[in-house]
Design an enzyme around this catalytic site. Sequence first.
Site, PDB file in Angstrom:
ATOM      1  CG  HIS A 267      -1.996   1.018   1.208  1.00 35.20           C
ATOM      2  ND1 HIS A 267      -2.217   1.884   0.163  1.00 35.20           N
ATOM      3  CD2 HIS A 267      -2.919   1.358   2.151  1.00 35.20           C
ATOM      4  CE1 HIS A 267      -3.218   2.692   0.448  1.00 35.20           C
ATOM      5  NE2 HIS A 267      -3.662   2.409   1.653  1.00 35.20           N
ATOM      6  CG  HIS A 306      -2.082   2.729  -9.871  1.00 33.57           C
ATOM      7  ND1 HIS A 306      -3.341   2.457  -9.401  1.00 33.57           N
ATOM      8  CD2 HIS A 306      -1.455   3.456  -8.900  1.00 33.57           C
ATOM      9  CE1 HIS A 306      -3.487   2.997  -8.196  1.00 33.57           C
ATOM     10  NE2 HIS A 306      -2.370   3.609  -7.875  1.00 33.57           N
ATOM     11  CG  ASP A 364       3.495   5.161  -5.613  1.00 38.89           C
ATOM     12  OD1 ASP A 364       3.276   5.943  -4.671  1.00 38.89           O
ATOM     13  OD2 ASP A 364       2.666   4.335  -6.009  1.00 38.89           O
TER      14      ASP A 364
END
Length: 429
Positions: A267, A306, A364
């Site tokens: 996560h 993703h 990210d």
Amino acid sequence: MENNRKVTLTYNDGKDNLEMPVLKGTLGPDVVDIRSFSKTGMFTFDPGFLATASCESQITFIDGDLGQLYYRGYPIEQLAEKSDYLEVCYLLLNGELPTAEERKVFERGIMRHNMLHDQLMSLFKGFRRDAHPMAVMVGVVGALSAFYHDSLDINNPEHRKISAHRLIAKLPNIAAQAYRYNKGLPFSYPKNGLTYAENFLHMMFSTPCEEYKVNKTLALALDRIFTLHADHEQNASTSTVRLAGSSGANPFACIAAGIACLWGPSHGGANEAVLKMLDEIGSVENVPAFMEGVKNKTHKLMGFGHRVYKNMDPRAAIMKETCDEVLNELGLHNDPKFKLAMALEKIALEDPYFIERKLYPNVDFYSGIVLSAIGIPVSMFTPIFALARTVGWISHWAEMIADPAMKIGRPRQLYTGAQRRDYIPQEQR
């Protein structure tokens, strides 16, 4: 919102039927209301809740196929470009963008709550110096209810508002002090003349020996990171906060539960994994071989693709632009690690293998590079994610508590264990 359409379930070998209404939201796919399904004597089975809407919400909308992310209807691209984190906080909490006066009152309310109780500061010293900052944050945030119990009536809207302001205000302080304690540095206090992001940088990196001057470019980059991570619909940690809150638990305990969930590497640890991957690759010369290993499934590519977005992550383009600004500001484009990251990006954007599979760089990938360039250690990446996401968590918590239809969460199960059996005395086993 219900429409006239229904889904009919036939069961018991066609002897019985059950009609279930189809609900239509303002955006996104329709939803079958299965609340009456228990009349059949059965339950639905959906591990990971991948096909289940657990709640009704007006806060955030995601369309993974189209690459869309809206906060209260506003596209994330517009908010990242034209707004800032505290205004986004107001939007998520209240549903509308603030007027100039509302913004002023809100910022003042956040500012007056950014200090930590002095006894709470001593709680840090109960942890080992080498404790992970996320472990410290789970403990300290959970302890807030022991110090700020004057606003814990969850049925009182004013108490909910005060708790929300306290959490948004204090999380940067808690995160920064967790870092400083880990490094053996003296605690640093917030300055009310600084912006939210500037204050965090000040609390992280200032020393009593000299004045700390905040780099405006870095503060803007950090503010964008906060904005892009402020909420992301019903993800694992948000669902954890909602589930904990459904029991009537106080908001500080619920946010501590959310932080604990975010700590999981699947996560909140994605940008941390990007930096570890770069360290493992080592140098630009090793990139082609590494990418071939990705194609052969012997290496794992972190920060690309993703689970939700089947197209481009809408936050990634904003973060790429921010990444370029930070690297230019700090003169780091020729730094070996960042050259390595750019080489990975180039291949992923040009190689048909990655294009066909839509393995584009996600938020990210770029946020990890930006945070590293700013000088923030990898162990602090997830705590920064947590402080940014706090407003999303508390917004969902408050929305749920105010919903008269709220019920305590109680998922069912498909039991596959032993059938009933009788106890056998030990000497007979």
